[in-house]
Design an enzyme around this catalytic site. Structure first.
Site, PDB file in Angstrom:
ATOM      1  N   GLY A 141       2.093   7.253  -1.223  1.00  0.00           N
ATOM      2  CA  GLY A 141       2.237   5.678  -1.740  1.00  0.00           C
ATOM      3  C   GLY A 141       1.286   5.578  -2.819  1.00  0.00           C
ATOM      4  N   ASP A 158       0.827  -1.740   3.858  1.00  0.00           N
ATOM      5  CA  ASP A 158       0.980  -1.757   5.302  1.00  0.00           C
ATOM      6  C   ASP A 158       0.372  -0.343   5.810  1.00  0.00           C
ATOM      7  OD1 ASP A 158       1.488  -2.002   7.952  1.00  0.00           O
ATOM      8  OD2 ASP A 158       3.677  -1.828   7.680  1.00  0.00           O
TER       9      ASP A 158
END
Length: 278
Positions: A141, A158
């Site tokens: 990510g 998250d």
């Protein structure tokens, strides 16, 4: 019927644990990145555990996922393109695509096994992953954010706890990349742990985000299986304020989030106010 004497215990820090009675172990493996277990608990239903830490359960997942998604998406007036970094269980994706304006929702999850196991054992949480608007990217990510400047209206961090592969998701350098990946009026939300036991982390994140975003706010929700139950989220926004610019309610099929809860989440206990003012 005799109850099982098998227990799962998470060492939440060196002085604190949570224990849950287990009916049975459903799945256990060592992925490329972490240990992953799925167990059936007496109190909270099916439980996902990564590296020994509670990630989500059937019974209380809605609190975290709704409050991660809907506060931000009811702050931005027209969120069309959103990115979830982490969150391989799909819960934030499920909530995000409830918003009619969302045309594209990218999930950047480093561990593809989390996605696959969640589809198998948490079909309600992972239900949004098959939506045609959702683009699942099994990738780092941090690198994904770096490589996609100016693309997103809202970004959600998250992450798991700040250990192992998630450490970089709490770094100022990463928040700088997040700012670049957002459009000129974009905003982001990150989960930032418990004000009772993660004060140093919260203060660091608040300081780093304030250096980068003109609007920085912290809000709270209450997740019973997370350390101490009180959980914090940090929002960094380039333009829109979560209270002054709160949008009319767009999603009504929620179990925790409401228009009033949105407002109340920013009414912080005094000790939390003092913590983020330091």
């Amino acid at each position: 019927m005799t109850k099982s004497e098998l227990w799962f215990t998470e060492l939440q820090n060196e002085n604190l644990t949570i224990g849950l009675r287990i009916n049975k172990i459903l799945h256990s493996e060592q992925t490329e990145y972490q240990t992953m277990d799925v167990v059936e608990t007496e109190q909270y239903g099916t439980l996902l555990v990564l590296d020994g830490c509670v990630m989500t359960t059937d019974k209380d997942e809605f609190v975290y996922h709704e409050m991660m998604a809907h506060v931000a998406l009811h702050t931005h007036p027209n969120p069309k393109s959103v990115l979830i970094v982490g969150g391989g269980d799909g819960g934030v994706i499920r909530e995000a695509i409830k918003h009619p304006s969302v045309e594209r929702a990218v999930l950047a999850e480093i561990d593809g096994r989390v996605v696959e196991v969640s589809k198998q054992y948490f079909p309600n949480i992972a239900s949004g992953l098959s939506d045609p608007r959702v683009d699942v990217q099994i990738t780092d990510g941090i690198k994904y954010v770096e490589n996609h400047p100016g693309e997103f209206d809202v970004i959600f961090i998250d992450s798991t706890d700040p250990i192992g592969p998630a450490v970089g998701l709490f770094a100022k350098q990463f928040y700088e990349s997040v700012s670049r990946a957002l459009k000129d009026d974009g905003l982001f939300v990150a989960q930032t742990e418990s004000p009772f036991i993660n004060q140093d982390l919260i203060q660091k994140v608040q300081g780093d985000v304030r250096d980068l975003f003109p609007i920085t706010e912290l809000y709270l929700a209450y997740v019973p299986t997370y350390p101490t139950g009180m959980w914090s989220f940090t929002m960094g926004s380039k333009k829109y304020h979560p209270l002054r610019d709160q949008q009319p309610i767009r999603v009504t099929d929620t179990k925790y989030y409401t228009e009033q809860v949105h407002k109340a989440a920013f009414a912080l206990p005094r000790f939390v106010e003092e913590l983020i003012q330091k």
